[in-house]
Write a protein that holds these residues in place. Structure first.
Motif, PDB file in Angstrom:
ATOM      1  N   THR A 215      -0.164   5.503  -2.570  1.00 43.65           N
ATOM      2  CA  THR A 215       0.564   3.893  -2.057  1.00 43.65           C
ATOM      3  C   THR A 215      -0.883   3.165  -2.546  1.00 43.65           C
ATOM      4  O   THR A 215      -1.172   2.178  -2.291  1.00 43.65           O
ATOM      5  CB  THR A 215       1.404   3.344  -1.521  1.00 43.65           C
ATOM      6  N   SER A 216      -2.165   3.886  -2.889  1.00 42.78           N
ATOM      7  CA  SER A 216      -3.041   3.062  -3.186  1.00 42.78           C
ATOM      8  C   SER A 216      -4.235   3.749  -3.925  1.00 42.78           C
ATOM      9  O   SER A 216      -4.070   4.974  -3.911  1.00 42.78           O
ATOM     10  CB  SER A 216      -4.455   2.888  -2.038  1.00 42.78           C
ATOM     11  N   SER A 217      -5.264   3.030  -4.599  1.00 44.16           N
ATOM     12  CA  SER A 217      -5.709   3.276  -5.955  1.00 44.16           C
ATOM     13  C   SER A 217      -7.157   3.253  -4.681  1.00 44.16           C
ATOM     14  O   SER A 217      -8.049   2.436  -4.670  1.00 44.16           O
ATOM     15  CB  SER A 217      -6.406   2.766  -7.024  1.00 44.16           C
ATOM     16  N   THR A 218      -8.083   4.356  -4.793  1.00 44.03           N
ATOM     17  CA  THR A 218      -9.630   4.625  -4.329  1.00 44.03           C
ATOM     18  C   THR A 218     -10.721   4.286  -5.417  1.00 44.03           C
ATOM     19  O   THR A 218     -11.713   4.761  -4.730  1.00 44.03           O
ATOM     20  CB  THR A 218      -9.696   5.927  -2.999  1.00 44.03           C
ATOM     21  N   LEU A 343      -9.692   0.311   3.597  1.00 37.78           N
ATOM     22  CA  LEU A 343     -10.021   1.674   2.614  1.00 37.78           C
ATOM     23  C   LEU A 343      -8.687   2.122   2.631  1.00 37.78           C
ATOM     24  O   LEU A 343      -8.173   2.941   4.035  1.00 37.78           O
ATOM     25  CB  LEU A 343     -10.750   2.227   2.237  1.00 37.78           C
ATOM     26  N   ARG A 344      -7.369   1.192   1.878  1.00 41.00           N
ATOM     27  CA  ARG A 344      -6.431   2.472   1.685  1.00 41.00           C
ATOM     28  C   ARG A 344      -5.849   3.068   1.582  1.00 41.00           C
ATOM     29  O   ARG A 344      -6.216   3.151   0.095  1.00 41.00           O
ATOM     30  CB  ARG A 344      -4.677   1.114   1.991  1.00 41.00           C
ATOM     31  N   ARG A 345      -5.175   3.940   2.061  1.00 42.39           N
ATOM     32  CA  ARG A 345      -5.313   5.539   1.320  1.00 42.39           C
ATOM     33  C   ARG A 345      -4.052   6.265   2.200  1.00 42.39           C
ATOM     34  O   ARG A 345      -3.336   7.335   2.177  1.00 42.39           O
ATOM     35  CB  ARG A 345      -6.163   6.185   1.821  1.00 42.39           C
ATOM     36  N   GLY A 346      -2.381   5.448   1.784  1.00 42.38           N
ATOM     37  CA  GLY A 346      -1.266   5.992   2.069  1.00 42.38           C
ATOM     38  C   GLY A 346      -0.826   6.591   1.159  1.00 42.38           C
ATOM     39  O   GLY A 346      -0.879   6.336   0.345  1.00 42.38           O
TER      40      GLY A 346
END
Length: 420
Positions: A215-218, A343-346
């Motif tokens: 649910t996130s792009s890094t 920094l989201r990484r869900g």
């Protein structure tokens, strides 16, 4: 038995050698260059490995993979030397697993028939699939069992109670966590299964979570994905290309006051249950007002493209603000939270049904930052108090972990700086 805080024992170093060679053979940069803040590599394909060694742990700014298996462990040994031994064994296994190898030197079928195999075998024949393994230490590890109380970092302060949360203790917290991300769910599950197997008698699984559909792009090379409410998620996320933001908002530094965490970061997890069925009956207009973005393109209301700057002053035909004060995008925006960035990484999750005909589904939120007290806490407090989205979600699990710096080379191990 190894010495707590020392370099890896010869026995574990021998077991790691093949994995180290595999890293070099895969065309990875050398350990020396990794320690000089290299850019994170993009795997050529979803089958390829990422380097294991480096100044930072993989799995943070690594381009987010499609699948997750997250686990929190409780340490059940009270012997510090046994815990250090386990971390060394885990590191050796992780270095092998992330390169598409089996967990142990003899693998699933190469050892003595009378002994338990060195690997569980369900990933035989599968490629590395971009597997990354990221470890973190929870506040509960810094009690009086291992003499670590004086090394607990200030940013690892217990999270406050947020309004409306309904946390379940059995699926919250933990002494140690491991985040396994990969493009193949079997590869991620295999990695966690083998770490749990290696840890038998020293750790026990407290809780775990499977996730699908990041649910996130890094990375700017990735398209923005969607959450289970159908909206693009994490448009304004920090990316691995944002060097200045990462330096200031992601990576811990020696100047922060905890030397062993330099090059590390802090992870917050939240399991967020969504009332999917109720949301699905809400009108499109209401859904878009709650998020403050249009559902199709992901553009801020009043703008045309997803990455257009949010204009909180924009007015609609009725003279009212296009983006409401209780919208998710406004309440989470850095400009309304002391310039706090995460920094989201869900990952999305669906854990079956709840027995009442409703999906047990939602978002397993993971966020990395330099100091949760200054980043996650103010953002979440703002959302918990005012977000219109709260009508459709509830937080049921929470975790906080200090993720140490990366493993430097084949003689290093996860958490060595903590035990030095």
């Amino acid at each position: 038995m190894s010495q707590a805080g020392g370099r890896m024992s010869r026995r574990k170093l021998f077991g790691l050698g093949a994995a180290g060679a595999a890293v070099i053979g895969a065309g990875a940069v050398t350990t020396r260059s990794l320690l000089e803040e290299p850019p994170v590599a993009h795997a050529a394909s979803t089958s390829d490995p990422y380097p294991f060694y480096g100044g930072h742990q993989a799995g943070v700014v690594t381009p987010a993979q499609d699948r997750l298996h997250f686990v929190a462990f409780d340490v059940i040994t009270d012997k510090k030397a046994e815990l250090v031994d386990l971390l060394q064994e885990w590191t050796a296994a992780a270095a092998r697993l992330t390169q598409g190898k089996e967990a142990g030197a003899f693998g699933a079928v190469g050892g003595a028939a009378e002994a338990a195999p060195d690997d569980t075998g369900e990933a035989l024949g599968l490629p590395a699939s971009g597997l990354t393994l990221t470890i973190g230490f929870g506040p509960s590890l810094f009690d009086d069992r291992f003499g670590l109380a004086g090394k607990r970092p200030a940013p690892l302060a217990d999270l406050p109670k947020f309004p409306g949360e309904q946390l379940i203790p059995e699926i919250s917290g933990g002494d140690i966590c491991v985040q396994a991300c990969a493009h193949d769910p079997q590869v991620a599950v295999h990695a966690i299964r083998n770490l749990a197997r290696i840890g038998f008698g020293k750790v026990s699984v407290r809780w775990s979570q499977l996730g699908f559909g990041r649910t996130s792009s890094t990375s700017r090379a990735q398209a923005t994905p969607r959450n289970l409410l159908g909206f693009k998620d994490g448009t304004n996320n920090m990316k691995l290309e944002d060097a200045d933001l990462l330096r200031d908002h992601l990576w811990a530094a020696g100047a922060d006051g905890t030397a062993w965490m330099a090059g590390g970061t802090y992870m917050v997890t939240r399991k967020i249950r969504m009332t999917i069925e109720t949301w699905d009956r809400a009108s499109l207009a209401e859904q878009e007002q709650i998020f403050g973005r249009d559902k199709g393109e992901g553009a801020p209301l009043g703008r045309k493209a997803e990455f257009d700057a949010v204009d909180f002053a924009a007015k609609g035909p009725d003279g009212q603000p296009m983006i409401k004060d209780d919208s998710h995008v406004k309440l989470a925006h850095p400009s309304n939270n002391g310039n706090a960035h995460l920094l989201r990484r869900g990952y999305n999750f669906v854990d079956g049904s709840d027995g009442l005909g409703r999906l047990d589904a939602g978002l397993f939120f993971i966020a990395y930052q330099r100091d949760p007290r200054k980043q996650f806490v103010p953002v979440q407090m703002n959302l918990a108090r005012h977000d219109a989205l709260n009508e459709y979600i509830k937080h049921v699990s929470s975790g906080l972990f200090a993720c140490p710096p990366g493993v430097q080379d084949a003689g290093d191990y996860w958490g060595r700086t903590l035990f030095a």
